[in-house]
Design an enzyme around this catalytic site. Structure first.
Site, short mmCIF file in Angstrom:
data_model
loop_
_atom_site.label_atom_id
_atom_site.label_comp_id
_atom_site.label_asym_id
_atom_site.label_seq_id
_atom_site.Cartn_x
_atom_site.Cartn_y
_atom_site.Cartn_z
N GLU B 60 -18.79 -6.04 -7.50
CA GLU B 60 -19.40 -7.63 -6.98
C GLU B 60 -21.04 -7.09 -6.35
O GLU B 60 -21.22 -7.74 -6.14
CB GLU B 60 -18.53 -7.69 -5.55
CG GLU B 60 -17.27 -7.97 -5.79
CD GLU B 60 -16.14 -6.94 -6.02
OE1 GLU B 60 -16.30 -6.03 -6.04
OE2 GLU B 60 -15.01 -8.18 -6.48
N HIS B 129 -6.59 -9.97 1.30
CA HIS B 129 -6.45 -11.03 1.01
C HIS B 129 -6.37 -12.33 1.33
O HIS B 129 -6.25 -13.72 0.54
CB HIS B 129 -5.84 -10.81 -0.67
CG HIS B 129 -5.84 -9.80 -1.63
ND1 HIS B 129 -5.54 -8.07 -1.47
CD2 HIS B 129 -6.56 -10.14 -2.73
CE1 HIS B 129 -5.98 -7.97 -1.90
NE2 HIS B 129 -6.91 -8.76 -2.94
#
Lengths: 364, 329
Positions: B60, B129
């Site tokens: 990322e 998450h």
């Protein structure tokens, strides 16, 4: 300093003999007299520029962090000089001389260090954030290793537009321990991006010796990514320049990313706030390096040896670059501070016509 | 007007912008061959090829930074984070590079790019998450933040974000991808919603429920429930959090004199904190009650179904907050 440099001539000559005088002679032949003297002149300019910055810092004209490149001039000049104007260079925060090597003028660079409106980044970046979009000098980045990902993007853009430019990305040896470096090397490799990662390996990340924070030497860090690796003597402009002349052409013709371990040495402290030596390296180590591996005296001695330069000419050259640096400092001094209104400019390039972009209540 | 899903609306926006401008490319994990983890980029690889629609390694920080570098040269990357949870790894490049580039270059180099993906909780995905990332992004000047709650907003705002010359974070909702709504037919012309314009999703006169992103739907449910109780609630969807439509907020507060801020994220220095500060600063005299916030509980998201339910804002809590500002509790 010209006299002082003359005194160390013999030692440097001895060094050249040990390393093979033939190699040096062969390398010298690649360049004209003017080119060789030009190298010396440019490196002297870098040195005097940094010395001026040091002086200005001491009297408070430059603030914040200021990282000098003294001792590493042959890396900047040799690895940027051979590039084309439309090639990209991106670096970390020890980048003053790299900016000069990419063609930025000494005055606006100095003015940036002074935080003035006439600075290359309008006084908003400072020492660590020198930029010149037109000359494709893409910064000046302050987070160790962060620029490697941006370099991958510059390389991506070249490939996307089917250009034949290259991107040279400088990083310090300590940056090879950052995640960004590894992710960027991997992406450059899988997409064959035209990026040359140059580690300016000066053996220390601030005050930490590289071998204390890595189990393997810098040069081995490229191998796991399948990127061709090179190790060069960063203190010899003949080597760095010839090396980049060839490498840039290879990358231009599709060789993909490259990894370069440019061995060099920092003669000053990490930044202006840090000591030159002390707990992490000895005074003796620094003075020995300065004596034997100063890129300027190394080249000067080659020129003396080959009768391509006299002491008098060296002194003239030195006077000329000192004048350039003095002029740069004057330019910086004369340049106004940014106007107060500049506080809010350049935050957004597009000021949307709807809604409020700034939430500090100023536009109430 | 055709009814399509939020997912299809985003897909249309991406396809239209890829078609319109060669400098736009989409990059992220699983966006190409896999058609996107949430199928937002379905069919785009086939249509535009692997130069424009690019699968990345799971890096990322790396690919966000690559996007910034590409944007520095004038390309318009759309960087997809599989979810904004993973974008925490990339925050250095978002904040230190993208958001500050234009400023520290003295206006020489801007970063016309979009960071997009789902933000916030879905169902039982647990602590790492399930988090709303708005505050991390909106906190830094230099970045814009868009949080569409409906298919039409998703399409129109994504197109505007891609065309914007600054870095835009574009936060979608995982639970919104299947939500259907009316979106103008592409045949009827270019559908773009400018950034910085809130929309009143439901008119009302007694209390303002101000919100953004997928909480719009919760706000509308609460308003429906309140109506049955004789309370007329107005739902103001900010849609863009920076630039912020201050005028729309004030207009609604001037009308109802009571406000509730509803958001998915944590309360401490949440979006609501800023909105409350703004209202007390600029509409204090119009208020008949203190502004109340409804947020996620101030804890990491638990996994257990019952605890998760307790942690999330729900209709009853929104109704209770409205009752409180109406002094009906």
């Amino acid at each position: 300093m010209a006299e002082a440099m003359a005194e160390t001539k013999t030692k440097a000559q001895e060094g050249a003999q040990r390393n093979g005088t033939d190699v040096t002679a062969e390398r010298m032949e690649r360049f004209s007299k003017d080119e060789l003297r030009g190298f010396l002149r440019d490196m002297l300019l870098f040195r005097r520029f940094e010395e001026k910055a040091e002086e200005a810092y001491a009297i408070g004209k430059i603030g914040g962090f200021c990282h000098l490149h003294i001792g590493q001039e042959a890396v900047a000049l040799g690895l940027i000089g051979p590039l084309r104007e439309d090639d990209y260079v991106i670096s970390a925060y020890r980048e003053h001389t790299q900016a000069l090597a990419k063609g930025l003028e000494a005055g606006p660079v100095m003015a940036e260090l002074y935080g003035r409106d006439g600075g290359v980044s309008r006084g908003k970046g400072g020492s660590m954030h020198l930029f010149d979009a037109e000359r494709r000098f893409m910064g000046g980045h302050g987070i160790v290793g962060g620029q490697t990902a941006l370099a991958a993007g510059l390389g991506w853009s070249i490939r996307y537009r089917e250009g034949d430019q290259v991107c040279v990305c400088f990083l310090g040896d300590a940056a090879v321990n950052q995640g960004a470096f590894h992710e960027s090397m991997n992406m450059a490799a899988i997409w064959k991006l035209p990026v040359i990662f140059v580690v300016e390996n000066n053996a220390y990340g601030m005050g930490t010796a590289f071998e204390r924070v890595s189990a393997v030497p810098v040069v081995e860090r490229g191998e796991g990514y399948g990127i061709p690796t090179h190790a060069i003597n960063g203190q010899d402009i003949l080597e760095t320049w010839s090396f980049m002349e060839e490498l840039a052409e290879e990358v231009r013709s599709g060789a993909g990313p490259q990894y370069v371990d440019a061995r060099t040495y920092r003669f000053k402290g990490h930044s202006m706030s840090d000591p030159v030596s002390g707990t992490y390296r000895s005074k003796e180590e620094v003075s020995e390096k300065k004596e034997r591996e100063d890129p300027i005296t190394v080249l000067r001695d080659h020129l003396f040896e080959a009768d391509l330069l006299s002491q008098e000419e060296l002194e003239e050259m030195d006077a000329e670059v000192r004048a350039v640096v003095d002029e740069a400092a004057e330019f910086a001094d004369d340049s106004p501070f940014p106007a107060d209104e500049e506080l809010y400019t350049h935050v957004y390039s597009e000021l949307n016509e709807h809604g409020r972009l700034f939430l500090d209540g100023r536009d109430r | 007007m055709p009814e399509i899903t939020y997912r299809e609306a985003l897909n249309q926006a991406l396809a239209e912008e890829l078609e319109r401008d060669d400098s736009v490319f989409l990059m992220g994990e699983e966006v190409a061959e896999y058609d996107g983890a949430y199928k937002v980029s379905k069919g785009l690889l086939e249509r535009f090829g692997d130069r424009r629609v690019v699968d990345t390694p799971i890096s990322e920080l790396g690919f966000a930074g690559l996007g910034v570098g590409a944007a520095m040269t004038g390309l318009r990357p759309v960087i997809e984070f599989m979810t904004f949870n993973f974008s925490i790894l990339a925050l250095d490049q978002v904040i230190n590079s993208a958001a500050k580039m234009y400023y520290m270059t003295g206006g020489q180099i801007s970063c016309p790019m979009v960071f997009r993906g789902p933000s916030g909780a879905a169902l039982q995905l647990s602590a790492q998450h399930s988090q709303a990332a708005e505050t991390w992004y909106v906190h830094s000047p230099g970045i814009k933040l868009v949080t569409p709650g409906t298919p039409a907003d998703a399409k129109g705002l994504l197109k505007a974000s891609i065309r914007d010359n600054d870095p835009v974070a574009f936060m979608e909702g995982e639970l919104l991808y299947n939500v259907k709504g009316e979106v103008p037919d592409p045949e009827d012309g270019d559908f773009v919603i400018p950034l910085g314009k809130a929309e009143v999703k439901r008119e009302g006169s007694d209390v303002s429920i101000i919100t953004h992103g997928k909480m719009v739907h919760l706000a509308l449910q609460a308003a429906g429930k309140l109506e049955k109780d004789g309370v007329s609630a107005e739902v103001v969807d900010l849609r863009t959090l920076r630039p912020l439509d201050v005028e729309a907020i004030l207009k609604s507060v001037h009308k109802t004199n009571r406000a509730v801020y509803l958001e998915e994220g944590w309360p401490y220095v949440g979006i609501g904190s800023q909105i409350v500060a703004l209202i007390q600063d600029e509409a204090f005299d119009y208020l008949d009650a203190p502004v109340v916030r409804v947020t996620q509980a101030d804890v990491p998201m638990p996994y257990a179904k019952n605890l998760e339910k307790l942690a999330k804002p729900d209709v009853n809590r929104v109704v209770a907050a409205c009752d409180r500002v109406l002094y009906r509790d």
